[in-house]
Design an enzyme around this catalytic site. Structure first.
Site, PDB file in Angstrom:
ATOM      1  N   ILE A  71      29.952  13.087  43.146  1.00  0.00           N
ATOM      2  CA  ILE A  71      29.147  14.319  43.024  1.00  0.00           C
ATOM      3  C   ILE A  71      29.942  15.271  42.149  1.00  0.00           C
ATOM      4  O   ILE A  71      31.121  15.520  42.409  1.00  0.00           O
ATOM      5  CB  ILE A  71      28.757  14.934  44.390  1.00  0.00           C
ATOM      6  CG1 ILE A  71      27.855  16.158  44.183  1.00  0.00           C
ATOM      7  CG2 ILE A  71      29.971  15.250  45.237  1.00  0.00           C
ATOM      8  CD1 ILE A  71      27.102  16.604  45.436  1.00  0.00           C
ATOM      9  N   ILE A  73      29.807  18.722  39.276  1.00  0.00           N
ATOM     10  CA  ILE A  73      29.156  19.853  38.625  1.00  0.00           C
ATOM     11  C   ILE A  73      29.992  20.257  37.417  1.00  0.00           C
ATOM     12  O   ILE A  73      31.231  20.326  37.509  1.00  0.00           O
ATOM     13  CB  ILE A  73      29.031  21.062  39.597  1.00  0.00           C
ATOM     14  CG1 ILE A  73      28.210  20.698  40.845  1.00  0.00           C
ATOM     15  CG2 ILE A  73      28.438  22.286  38.882  1.00  0.00           C
ATOM     16  CD1 ILE A  73      26.741  20.399  40.617  1.00  0.00           C
ATOM     17  N   GLU A 105      34.612   9.602  50.590  1.00  0.00           N
ATOM     18  CA  GLU A 105      36.067   9.722  50.522  1.00  0.00           C
ATOM     19  C   GLU A 105      36.403  10.918  49.635  1.00  0.00           C
ATOM     20  O   GLU A 105      35.700  11.167  48.657  1.00  0.00           O
ATOM     21  CB  GLU A 105      36.698   8.478  49.878  1.00  0.00           C
ATOM     22  CG  GLU A 105      36.852   7.314  50.817  1.00  0.00           C
ATOM     23  CD  GLU A 105      35.952   6.163  50.432  1.00  0.00           C
ATOM     24  OE1 GLU A 105      35.461   6.152  49.289  1.00  0.00           O
ATOM     25  OE2 GLU A 105      35.729   5.286  51.280  1.00  0.00           O
ATOM     26  N   TYR A 117      32.305  19.913  51.949  1.00  0.00           N
ATOM     27  CA  TYR A 117      31.966  18.881  52.931  1.00  0.00           C
ATOM     28  C   TYR A 117      32.108  19.419  54.362  1.00  0.00           C
ATOM     29  O   TYR A 117      31.278  19.133  55.223  1.00  0.00           O
ATOM     30  CB  TYR A 117      32.831  17.639  52.736  1.00  0.00           C
ATOM     31  CG  TYR A 117      32.710  17.017  51.358  1.00  0.00           C
ATOM     32  CD1 TYR A 117      31.491  17.028  50.685  1.00  0.00           C
ATOM     33  CD2 TYR A 117      33.801  16.436  50.727  1.00  0.00           C
ATOM     34  CE1 TYR A 117      31.369  16.468  49.417  1.00  0.00           C
ATOM     35  CE2 TYR A 117      33.687  15.873  49.467  1.00  0.00           C
ATOM     36  CZ  TYR A 117      32.475  15.903  48.816  1.00  0.00           C
ATOM     37  OH  TYR A 117      32.364  15.353  47.572  1.00  0.00           O
TER      38      TYR A 117
HETATM   39  C1  LIG Z   1      33.170  19.852  44.378  1.00  0.00           C
HETATM   40  C2  LIG Z   1      31.977  20.384  43.583  1.00  0.00           C
HETATM   41  C3  LIG Z   1      30.920  19.282  43.495  1.00  0.00           C
HETATM   42  C4  LIG Z   1      31.392  21.580  44.348  1.00  0.00           C
HETATM   43  O1  LIG Z   1      30.314  22.103  43.603  1.00  0.00           O
HETATM   44  P1  LIG Z   1      30.237  23.670  43.252  1.00  0.00           P
HETATM   45  O2  LIG Z   1      28.938  23.915  42.615  1.00  0.00           O
HETATM   46  O3  LIG Z   1      31.460  24.054  42.515  1.00  0.00           O
HETATM   47  O4  LIG Z   1      30.302  24.313  44.718  1.00  0.00           O
HETATM   48  P2  LIG Z   1      29.313  25.410  45.337  1.00  0.00           P
HETATM   49  O5  LIG Z   1      29.306  26.622  44.478  1.00  0.00           O
HETATM   50  O6  LIG Z   1      28.010  24.783  45.643  1.00  0.00           O
HETATM   51  O7  LIG Z   1      30.083  25.743  46.671  1.00  0.00           O
HETATM   52  C5  LIG Z   1      29.699  25.182  47.912  1.00  0.00           C
HETATM   53  C6  LIG Z   1      30.776  25.458  48.930  1.00  0.00           C
HETATM   54  O8  LIG Z   1      31.966  24.788  48.584  1.00  0.00           O
HETATM   55  C7  LIG Z   1      33.081  25.634  48.859  1.00  0.00           C
HETATM   56  N1  LIG Z   1      33.796  25.900  47.610  1.00  0.00           N
HETATM   57  C8  LIG Z   1      33.346  25.722  46.342  1.00  0.00           C
HETATM   58  N2  LIG Z   1      34.313  26.037  45.451  1.00  0.00           N
HETATM   59  C9  LIG Z   1      35.379  26.417  46.180  1.00  0.00           C
HETATM   60  C10 LIG Z   1      36.702  26.840  45.851  1.00  0.00           C
HETATM   61  N3  LIG Z   1      37.117  26.938  44.571  1.00  0.00           N
HETATM   62  N4  LIG Z   1      37.546  27.114  46.856  1.00  0.00           N
HETATM   63  C11 LIG Z   1      37.161  27.010  48.150  1.00  0.00           C
HETATM   64  N5  LIG Z   1      35.916  26.624  48.512  1.00  0.00           N
HETATM   65  C12 LIG Z   1      35.056  26.330  47.546  1.00  0.00           C
HETATM   66  C13 LIG Z   1      32.574  26.826  49.552  1.00  0.00           C
HETATM   67  O9  LIG Z   1      32.582  26.554  50.925  1.00  0.00           O
HETATM   68  C14 LIG Z   1      31.163  26.910  49.041  1.00  0.00           C
HETATM   69  O10 LIG Z   1      30.294  27.502  49.940  1.00  0.00           O
HETATM   70  P3  LIG Z   1      29.942  29.074  49.895  1.00  0.00           P
HETATM   71  O11 LIG Z   1      29.595  29.388  48.477  1.00  0.00           O
HETATM   72  O12 LIG Z   1      28.774  29.156  50.817  1.00  0.00           O
HETATM   73  O13 LIG Z   1      31.167  29.749  50.355  1.00  0.00           O
HETATM   74  C15 LIG Z   1      32.382  20.855  42.170  1.00  0.00           C
HETATM   75  O14 LIG Z   1      33.311  21.894  42.268  1.00  0.00           O
HETATM   76  C16 LIG Z   1      32.936  19.761  41.283  1.00  0.00           C
HETATM   77  O15 LIG Z   1      32.206  19.107  40.551  1.00  0.00           O
HETATM   78  N6  LIG Z   1      34.275  19.558  41.296  1.00  0.00           N
HETATM   79  C17 LIG Z   1      34.908  18.573  40.459  1.00  0.00           C
HETATM   80  C18 LIG Z   1      34.499  17.175  40.821  1.00  0.00           C
HETATM   81  C19 LIG Z   1      34.827  16.826  42.249  1.00  0.00           C
HETATM   82  O16 LIG Z   1      35.918  17.066  42.719  1.00  0.00           O
HETATM   83  N7  LIG Z   1      33.839  16.233  42.952  1.00  0.00           N
HETATM   84  C20 LIG Z   1      33.973  15.805  44.328  1.00  0.00           C
HETATM   85  C21 LIG Z   1      34.756  14.554  44.392  1.00  0.00           C
HETATM   86  S1  LIG Z   1      34.971  14.006  46.089  1.00  0.00           S
END
Ligand SMILES: CC(C)(COP(=O)(O)OP(=O)(O)OC[C@H]1O[C@@H](n2cnc3c(N)ncnc32)[C@H](O)[C@@H]1OP(=O)(O)O)[C@@H](O)C(=O)NCCC(=O)NCCS
Length: 153
Positions: A71, A73, A105, A117
């Site tokens: 997953i 973004i 994982e 998560y």
């Molecule tokens: C992990 C990922 C999919 C999350 O997507 P995102 O759009 O950035 O996250 P969201 O804005 O939807 O945030 C959802 C929740 O995640 C948490 N979160 C997101 N970014 C965070 C940060 N930098 N620090 C702490 N918590 C964070 C918060 O709990 C947030 O909820 P809230 O906004 O209600 O407080 C994205 O950051 C990503 O693509 N990361 C790189 C790839 C990756 O690591 N994928 C997962 C592999 S297991």
């Protein structure tokens, strides 16, 4: 604000997917990994904002469980709720398909993914030692599972 859509990924999306994949992971999937997943019949979906790719999700069904394999973004769209939206959509799809829960994982070092998560109700069920390649040696994987209720909420 623009218009969001989530649609199935095709081979034609893989170049754009790889641009994101290579820019956000130290150890990215290869184009071949995405091609193989498509050909294996896994569920691959793109999230678009006004037709522009902002993220994607890959899941695989194993008996009555759904495994979250990827997953992602786009960097400049992270932290705006898109990952949460895409994960919630994927959880709903899995439930509708009759899955009993979702397994994933994650690297212990991946703070934002772990926060997402935790927030979405995934529980730690195990650790796979030295599972991932890391810049220095190997890193463990945390194994997390979210069991679905029988009723869609
Ligand atoms: C992990 C990922 C999919 C999350 O997507 P995102 O759009 O950035 O996250 P969201 O804005 O939807 O945030 C959802 C929740 O995640 C948490 N979160 C997101 N970014 C965070 C940060 N930098 N620090 C702490 N918590 C964070 C918060 O709990 C947030 O909820 P809230 O906004 O209600 O407080 C994205 O950051 C990503 O693509 N990361 C790189 C790839 C990756 O690591 N994928 C997962 C592999 S297991």
């Amino acid at each position: 604000m623009g218009t969001f859509s989530i649609r199935p990924m095709t081979e034609a999306d893989i170049d754009a997917v790889m641009v994101i994949e290579n820019s956000i992971y130290v150890f990215p999937w290869t184009a071949r990994n995405f091609q193989d997943s498509l050909r294996a019949g896994y569920a691959l979906h793109c999230m678009c904002l006004d037709e522009v790719l902002v993220g994607y999700v890959v899941t695989m069904n194993v008996v009555d469980e759904t495994h979250l394999l990827n997953i992602s973004i786009r960097q400049d769209h992270q932290g705006k709720g898109h990952g949460k939206h895409l994960l919630q959509w994927s959880l709903t799809q899995a439930r509708l398909a009759g899955s009993q829960g979702m397994l994933l994982e994650v690297r212990p070092s991946n703070v934002s993914a772990r926060a997402l998560y935790d927030q979405q109700g995934f529980k730690l069920i195990g650790v796979r030692k030295n599972y991932y390649p890391a810049p220095e040696g190997r890193e463990d994987a945390l194994v997390m599972f979210k069991r679905f209720n029988s009723v869609l909420t």
